[in-house]
Design an enzyme around this catalytic site. Structure first.
Site, short mmCIF file in Angstrom:
data_model
loop_
_atom_site.label_atom_id
_atom_site.label_comp_id
_atom_site.label_asym_id
_atom_site.label_seq_id
_atom_site.Cartn_x
_atom_site.Cartn_y
_atom_site.Cartn_z
N ARG A 143 13.50 3.81 12.34
CA ARG A 143 12.38 4.75 12.34
C ARG A 143 11.51 4.54 13.59
O ARG A 143 11.99 4.07 14.61
CB ARG A 143 11.61 4.61 11.03
N GLU B 219 12.49 -9.77 1.44
CA GLU B 219 11.73 -8.62 1.95
C GLU B 219 12.54 -7.37 1.67
O GLU B 219 13.76 -7.34 1.89
CB GLU B 219 11.52 -8.77 3.46
N PRO C 218 0.79 -1.23 0.00
CA PRO C 218 0.00 0.00 0.00
C PRO C 218 0.83 1.28 0.00
O PRO C 218 1.87 1.36 0.62
CB PRO C 218 -0.82 -0.11 1.30
N ASN C 219 0.31 2.23 -0.74
CA ASN C 219 0.84 3.59 -0.86
C ASN C 219 2.11 3.70 -1.72
O ASN C 219 2.59 4.80 -1.99
CB ASN C 219 1.09 4.23 0.52
N ASN D 215 7.97 -5.72 -1.21
CA ASN D 215 7.94 -4.57 -0.32
C ASN D 215 6.52 -4.52 0.24
O ASN D 215 5.61 -4.01 -0.43
CB ASN D 215 8.30 -3.27 -1.03
N TYR E 132 11.44 8.41 1.04
CA TYR E 132 11.34 7.33 0.05
C TYR E 132 12.00 7.65 -1.29
O TYR E 132 12.04 6.80 -2.17
CB TYR E 132 9.86 6.97 -0.15
N HIS F 296 12.63 -2.96 1.80
CA HIS F 296 12.09 -1.64 2.17
C HIS F 296 13.02 -0.57 1.63
O HIS F 296 14.25 -0.71 1.71
CB HIS F 296 11.99 -1.50 3.70
N ARG G 249 5.29 10.86 -2.52
CA ARG G 249 5.05 10.56 -1.11
C ARG G 249 6.33 10.70 -0.29
O ARG G 249 7.29 9.95 -0.50
CB ARG G 249 4.57 9.10 -1.01
N ALA H 124 3.31 -0.99 4.78
CA ALA H 124 2.78 -1.04 6.15
C ALA H 124 2.26 -2.42 6.54
O ALA H 124 2.27 -2.78 7.73
CB ALA H 124 1.69 0.01 6.32
C1 DQA Z 1 8.36 0.91 3.62
C2 DQA Z 1 8.54 1.08 5.12
C3 DQA Z 1 7.22 0.87 5.84
O1 DQA Z 1 7.40 1.07 7.24
C4 DQA Z 1 6.18 1.86 5.36
O2 DQA Z 1 4.93 1.59 5.97
C5 DQA Z 1 6.06 1.91 3.89
C6 DQA Z 1 7.28 1.82 3.07
C7 DQA Z 1 9.66 1.24 2.86
O3 DQA Z 1 9.76 0.84 1.69
O4 DQA Z 1 10.56 1.90 3.39
O5 DQA Z 1 4.99 2.13 3.35
O6 DQA Z 1 8.04 -0.45 3.34
#
Ligand code: DQA
Length: 148
Positions: free
Chosen positions: A108, A99, A13-14, A75, A26, A101, A21, A78
């Site tokens: 964080r 995994e 998501p997002n 990825n 990011y 990120h 964003r 959240a």
């Molecule tokens: C994320 C890190 C997560 O904590 C966050 O909720 C994201 C992006 C990252 O790519 O750094 O949406 O996965």
């Protein structure tokens, strides 16, 4: 010899808003830029690159990867911090799982420190921004070749 491996790259998501964003966290690459980086890093291997804002859709795609992929990069965004369903789906896989990120969640807020995905993953790449996707594709290909 050409590589016929299929690597699924799933985004949660997002991440469709990347570029706009919180770019200070990011980065400025869009998801389309990142897909292009993955395609370049993959060489002859095939990349299936997808994003969804829906947890169940991610579960469906992980189940699809069981049949169709030689490695999976995710990825989870959240959902990594909340989803037992993602953990359970990933545990059904026998292919390498990476995994990923963009940021380093461990550096964080406390609510980002736990991941339900990490314990179902072969390895984790975090904190390298968009370049992390290229590292993840390289890591996936290395793992696939080790198993061949
Ligand atoms: C994320 C890190 C997560 O904590 C966050 O909720 C994201 C992006 C990252 O790519 O750094 O949406 O996965």
């Amino acid at each position: 010899m050409s590589d016929t491996s299929v690597i699924y790259v799933l985004n949660g998501p997002n991440l469709n808003l990347l570029g706009a964003r919180e770019p200070e966290i990011y980065g400025r690459d869009t998801l389309a830029d990142i897909e292009q980086r993955c395609l370049t890093a993959a060489g002859d291997a095939r990349i299936v690159f997808r994003q969804t804002n829906h947890e169940g859709v991610l579960v469906d795609w992980i189940q699809e990867a069981r049949e169709k992929a030689q490695a999976l990069i995710i990825n989870p965004a959240a959902y990594g911090h909340t989803s037992v369903a993602l953990h359970d789906a990933l545990k059904t896989l026998t292919i390498p799982v990476i995994e990923l990120h963009l940021s380093n969640p461990a550096a964080r807020e406390a609510f980002r420190h736990h991941s339900y995905v990490s314990s179902a993953a072969t390895g984790v790449i975090a904190g390298f921004g968009a370049a992390g996707y290229e590292l993840a594709v390289q890591a996936a290909l290395t793992k696939v070749r080790e198993r061949a």
